[in-house]
Design a protein around this motif. Structure first.
Motif: not given
Length: 119
Positions: A7, A76, A83, A88, A91
């Motif tokens: 991430r 987030e 999530i 994800q 976003i």
């Protein structure tokens, strides 16, 4: 740990690539995507006053984009470990598109200023 590293890596890549669009829910309110940028005058024909007015509009536009990005980040964080991959990606896409719009608008204004100074 691997998911968090991925991430972070994706967010870093998106910062470099730039982009906005898909509205994303944040807490109980919806993040409002950044719209089209303000009109930038032709620097070769614009007056100084027109450029000053445009500069203020560009600064406000960028501030709106930064607010939207903060909203996306808050979304987030709120979703946390729950999530989904789709959330994800949405976003990240919204973030990327917002940064791109802010960059394009700022660059268009800078080009107008250069054209103004060249006349």
């Amino acid at each position: 740990m691997m998911i968090k590293a991925k991430r972070t890596q994706l967010l870093t890549m998106m910062t470099l690539l730039f982009s906005l669009s898909v509205p994303v829910m944040a807490a109980e309110r919806e993040c409002t995507p950044l719209g089209d940028g303000p009109e930038i005058p032709d620097g070769a024909a614009a007056t100084e006053a027109e450029l000053v007015t445009s500069q203020k509009a560009v600064k406000e536009y960028v501030a709106q984009g930064e607010f939207y990005i903060q909203c996306l980040k808050a979304t987030e964080v709120k979703l946390g470990e729950d999530i989904t991959e789709d959330q994800q990606q949405r976003i990240l896409l919204a973030y990327d598109q917002t940064v791109e719009k802010m960059h394009q608008t700022s660059e268009a204004f800078n080009e107008a200023v250069r054209a103004f100074k060249a006349k």
